[in-house]
Scaffold this active site. Structure first.
Site, mmCIF file in Angstrom:
data_model
loop_
_atom_site.group_PDB
_atom_site.id
_atom_site.type_symbol
_atom_site.label_atom_id
_atom_site.label_comp_id
_atom_site.label_asym_id
_atom_site.label_seq_id
_atom_site.Cartn_x
_atom_site.Cartn_y
_atom_site.Cartn_z
ATOM 1 N N THR A 75 1.290 8.296 13.424
ATOM 2 C CA THR A 75 2.078 8.467 14.634
ATOM 3 C C THR A 75 1.180 8.476 15.877
ATOM 4 O O THR A 75 -0.045 8.597 15.780
ATOM 5 C CB THR A 75 2.851 9.787 14.596
ATOM 6 O OG1 THR A 75 1.901 10.872 14.582
ATOM 7 C CG2 THR A 75 3.740 9.873 13.370
ATOM 8 N N ASN A 104 6.932 14.417 1.165
ATOM 9 C CA ASN A 104 6.388 15.615 1.818
ATOM 10 C C ASN A 104 4.931 15.442 2.243
ATOM 11 O O ASN A 104 4.225 16.427 2.452
ATOM 12 C CB ASN A 104 6.504 16.816 0.870
ATOM 13 C CG ASN A 104 7.947 17.170 0.553
ATOM 14 O OD1 ASN A 104 8.752 17.379 1.459
ATOM 15 N ND2 ASN A 104 8.287 17.211 -0.725
ATOM 16 N N ALA A 105 4.498 14.186 2.374
ATOM 17 C CA ALA A 105 3.115 13.930 2.789
ATOM 18 C C ALA A 105 3.081 12.628 3.569
ATOM 19 O O ALA A 105 2.996 11.547 2.985
ATOM 20 C CB ALA A 105 2.180 13.856 1.581
ATOM 21 N N PHE A 159 0.848 -1.195 0.000
ATOM 22 C CA PHE A 159 0.000 0.000 0.000
ATOM 23 C C PHE A 159 0.877 1.236 0.000
ATOM 24 O O PHE A 159 1.758 1.375 0.861
ATOM 25 C CB PHE A 159 -0.888 -0.022 1.250
ATOM 26 C CG PHE A 159 -1.885 1.098 1.351
ATOM 27 C CD1 PHE A 159 -3.029 1.098 0.572
ATOM 28 C CD2 PHE A 159 -1.691 2.137 2.251
ATOM 29 C CE1 PHE A 159 -3.971 2.120 0.694
ATOM 30 C CE2 PHE A 159 -2.630 3.162 2.380
ATOM 31 C CZ PHE A 159 -3.768 3.142 1.597
ATOM 32 N N GLU A 174 1.551 3.648 10.344
ATOM 33 C CA GLU A 174 0.069 3.641 10.371
ATOM 34 C C GLU A 174 -0.477 4.828 11.170
ATOM 35 O O GLU A 174 -1.521 4.740 11.816
ATOM 36 C CB GLU A 174 -0.456 2.336 10.982
ATOM 37 C CG GLU A 174 -0.108 1.098 10.207
ATOM 38 C CD GLU A 174 -1.167 0.756 9.169
ATOM 39 O OE1 GLU A 174 -2.201 1.447 9.102
ATOM 40 O OE2 GLU A 174 -0.945 -0.202 8.431
ATOM 41 N N GLU A 195 0.855 10.846 17.916
ATOM 42 C CA GLU A 195 0.155 12.136 17.958
ATOM 43 C C GLU A 195 -1.088 12.111 17.071
ATOM 44 O O GLU A 195 -2.133 12.661 17.436
ATOM 45 C CB GLU A 195 1.101 13.265 17.530
ATOM 46 C CG GLU A 195 2.190 13.568 18.531
ATOM 47 C CD GLU A 195 1.631 13.908 19.907
ATOM 48 O OE1 GLU A 195 0.683 14.719 19.992
ATOM 49 O OE2 GLU A 195 2.131 13.357 20.903
#
Length: 379
Positions: free
Chosen positions: A364, A127-128, A121, A362, A366
């Site tokens: 973080t 940057n994403a 996947f 999957e 946070e």
């Protein structure tokens, strides 16, 4: 938690495989950064690669609860093999099973479920990462084909996968609304794996870039509806958090098991049995309690999913808590082992290196807290 007879027998089956076949290979896989091809073949023979997929599509016809148990038991002895199982089943198999057309299921799902082809996947980009709305990989419909350009990064099994579900946007300025999900096969012109990452842990798992350079995909390779890629990957990640939580749990259980074994077999330099020292007893009690609490959270999330009940909050809680206590348990295991815990004579240093990814992959920790808070407070 008391399991019913069906799940007890299933756990026994997977545990036997893990102890007899996976555990003896774990150190070698880690030290040599070796992908576990032989173990994948055995998992396919044991029907472990698509446990919750119906038999008509090549799966075992069991449930998500069984799948969580399998990831937990294999992760208990080898994080690298466990992460392969989690990524293949949750990230490769699931989106095709859940969102694919009948034709896509016949073409892609069945060979992945049988273990004939490896699934993966592709979501994260240079940057994403946590902000998936920042997807820069583009897929523009020109005539009857989507022309894809861009790079994915940190993709588990990306360099060896035969079938990859990935996200791309028709216009980065549209955010989530522009994102669609697609399927690409290894060998498609314009698509190739990029560099392999040299990682701290999970070194038997291949983590790669995916590079698209004017890669032309037929319209049939669109997974779900155009513009609904966010919906596809959010559903995928909700379930994936259960499996990553189960893997974090398994590694933590491995650290606990290793610590108990070490304490029972060794004495301090003073000649006193380690198991009779209150400081050691305190650590073991703390580890065991937190591991069991994580297990309850993960099993609850799995059972909710099996019963088609909302589980977004519960899967985020399970993944968040299991990864946090997992790292803590592995660190504590090294402390119990002392200097020996820093050597590869014992598995606990490997457990700590493998466990760290669980706080990041999957979503973080946070991000998990944001998901949990939004489920409680509203978006």
């Amino acid at each position: 938690m008391i399991l019913d007879e069906k799940h007890k027998e299933f756990r026994k089956k997977v545990k036997e495989f893990a102890d007899k076949e996976v555990a003896p290979r774990a150190k070698e896989l880690d030290m040599n950064s070796e992908f576990p091809w032989d173990l994948i073949k055995r998992m396919a023979e044991l029907e472990l690669l698509a446990l919750y997929v119906p038999k008509e599509y090549g799966g075992a016809g069991l449930d998500v609860f069984s799948y969580a148990i399998a990831v937990e038991e294999i992760g208990r002895v080898c994080g690298s093999t466990g992460i392969f199982l989690a990524a293949h089943s949750s990230l490769g198999v699931y989106p095709v099973y859940h969102s694919g057309t009948e034709e896509q299921k016949q073409k892609y799902l069945i060979p992945m479920a049988r273990g004939e082809k490896i699934g993966s996947f592709g979501l994260t980009e240079p940057n994403a990462g946590s902000d998936a709305a920042g997807t820069q990989t583009t897929a523009k419909l020109i005539g009857d084909k989507y022309i894809v350009n861009g790079t994915k990064r940190f993709i588990t099994s990306g360099g060896v996968a035969d079938i990859i579900v990935f996200t791309a946007t028709k216009d980065p300025s549209l955010g989530y609304a522009g994102i669609s999900a697609f399927i690409v096969e290894k060998g498609t012109p314009g698509f190739s794996p990029g560099k392999e990452e040299d990682k701290l842990g999970l070194r038997g798992s291949m983590t790669s870039e995916l590079v698209f350079e004017d890669c032309a995909l037929p319209k049939d390779n669109l997974l779900g509806k155009e513009g609904e890629g966010f919906k596809v990957f959010m559903g995928t990640l909700d379930g994936g958090r259960i499996s990553i939580g189960a893997l974090a749990l398994g590694i933590a259980q491995g650290a606990l098991d290793a610590s108990v074994k070490f304490v029972k077999e060794n004495k301090k330099s003073s000649g006193r049995l380690m198991k009779k020292m209150q400081s050691i007893q305190s650590r073991i009690a703390e580890m065991a309690t937190e591991v069991e609490a994580a297990r309850l959270l993960i099993y609850q999330a799995a059972m909710l999913k099996d019963n088609d009940l909302p589980f977004t909050k519960e899967s985020a809680m399970a993944k968040y808590y299991a990864s946090i206590i997992g790292t803590k348990a592995c660190d504590m295991a090294i402390t119990i082992h002392g200097m020996l815990g820093l050597t590869n004579e014992y598995p606990v240093e490997r457990f700590l290196r493998d466990e760290k990814l669980m706080e990041i992959g999957e979503g973080t920790s946070e991000i998990q807290k944001i998901v949990i808070a939004r489920q409680i407070l509203g978006k």
